[in-house]
Write an enzyme that holds these catalytic residues in place. Structure first.
Site, PDB file in Angstrom:
ATOM      1  N   HIS A   1       3.963  -2.440   2.960  1.00 45.27           N
ATOM      2  CA  HIS A   1       3.918  -0.360   2.579  1.00 45.27           C
ATOM      3  C   HIS A   1       5.319  -0.662   2.341  1.00 45.27           C
ATOM      4  O   HIS A   1       6.739  -0.173   3.028  1.00 45.27           O
ATOM      5  CB  HIS A   1       4.202   0.163   4.100  1.00 45.27           C
ATOM      6  CG  HIS A   1       2.364   0.270   4.791  1.00 45.27           C
ATOM      7  ND1 HIS A   1       2.506  -0.743   5.517  1.00 45.27           N
ATOM      8  CD2 HIS A   1       0.974   0.352   4.339  1.00 45.27           C
ATOM      9  CE1 HIS A   1       0.946  -1.032   5.658  1.00 45.27           C
ATOM     10  NE2 HIS A   1       0.600  -0.549   4.672  1.00 45.27           N
TER      11      HIS A   1
ATOM     12  N   ASP B   1       0.371  -0.867   0.300  1.00 49.93           N
ATOM     13  CA  ASP B   1      -0.096  -0.245  -0.037  1.00 49.93           C
ATOM     14  C   ASP B   1       0.829   1.445  -0.309  1.00 49.93           C
ATOM     15  O   ASP B   1       2.038   1.042   0.572  1.00 49.93           O
ATOM     16  CB  ASP B   1      -1.005   0.048   1.320  1.00 49.93           C
ATOM     17  CG  ASP B   1      -1.861  -0.900   1.582  1.00 49.93           C
ATOM     18  OD1 ASP B   1      -2.444  -1.564   0.143  1.00 49.93           O
ATOM     19  OD2 ASP B   1      -3.023  -0.509   1.542  1.00 49.93           O
TER      20      ASP B   1
END
Length: 263
Positions: free
Chosen positions: A219, A74
């Site tokens: 991430h 993400d």
């Protein structure tokens, strides 16, 4: 990603400071008001395919028989994404990238192109990481439309998947996603890499939670995450896992607009 705010995309340190407040928010679908949406598991999609769809990317994988797992990232692209792509290419592992628009797609357009060219699934994490359940319908549409337009312009492919910030969704977000041709994808494994730069700890957390049909949330914006990826990949391959993109995880079924997917 579990807990960013609009202003947090500027530095990893700022992301981490606010992330702690809602670390578990995305996995619960304890949504605003009394709304509670059903989620659909990958195995359910595979069992009821709309058509015969073969997995693509690094080769056909039948997750009805293979022990599949999906790596997802993400809030990129970031300065760490090129190294991550090098690792994925070396390991022959496809991933799914849920990208932010502001200061990310805008800043690293060549990395977006590279993600698509190297067989990864490129999807949306909204434009500016606004919490969709807290904004008006027209703002939701704008948050979803802008990254899709930017990704399509760069890759020639319009995203069909999105991940709502903090995993927060409700009836309104669901309906607008359907209207815009988007399915929502949540996750089953989180390393909470926004709370630590310890790569060994990130790897440990992922390996402890991994299971068949898992969707791993990481991430690449954080400095400890990318160094953890080779160990995660090697250890899971040793356990017999096959890495796939989210669409491959669902094949021969496919994600349907307006549906929310989570193992």
């Amino acid at each position: 990603m579990p807990s960013l705010t609009r202003k947090m995309t500027r530095t990893g340190k700022a992301f981490r400071a606010a992330a702690v407040f809602s670390a578990a928010a995305g996995l619960t679908l304890a949504l605003s008001g009394c709304t509670r949406l059903d989620t659909t598991a990958p195995s359910t999609v595979r069992a009821h395919p709309a058509s015969d769809v073969q997995a693509a990317g690094y080769g056909a994988v039948d997750c009805r028989t293979a022990k599949c797992i999906a790596l997802t990232f993400d809030a990129g692209p970031s300065e760490n994404s090129a190294r991550l792509l090098d690792i994925l290419k070396e390991k022959k592992v496809p991933a799914t990238f849920f990208l932010l628009g502001a200061r990310h797609i805008e800043k690293y357009p060549e990395l977006v192109k590279r993600m698509a060219a190297e067989g990864h699934e490129v999807a949306s994490h909204t434009w500016d990481h606004k919490i969709l359940t807290k904004i008006e319908p027209d703002e939701i549409r704008d948050e979803l439309k802008r990254p899709n337009d930017a990704i399509e312009k760069l890759t020639g492919h319009r995203p069909t998947l999105m991940r709502p910030p903090q995993g927060r969704t409700n009836d309104t977000v669901n309906a607008i996603s359907k209207e815009m041709g988007l399915a929502e994808v949540l996750w089953s494994v989180t390393a909470k890499d926004y709370t630590t730069n310890d790569s060994a700890l990130i790897e440990k957390r992922v390996l402890e939670q991994a299971s068949r049909d898992g969707i791993i949330l990481l991430h690449d914006i954080y400095p400890g995450t990318v160094p953890a990826v080779p160990g995660i990949i090697d250890a899971l391959k040793e356990r017999g896992y096959v890495f796939v993109t989210v669409p491959q995880l669902l094949a021969p079924g496919k994600a349907e607009p307006g549906q929310v997917y989570r193992p």
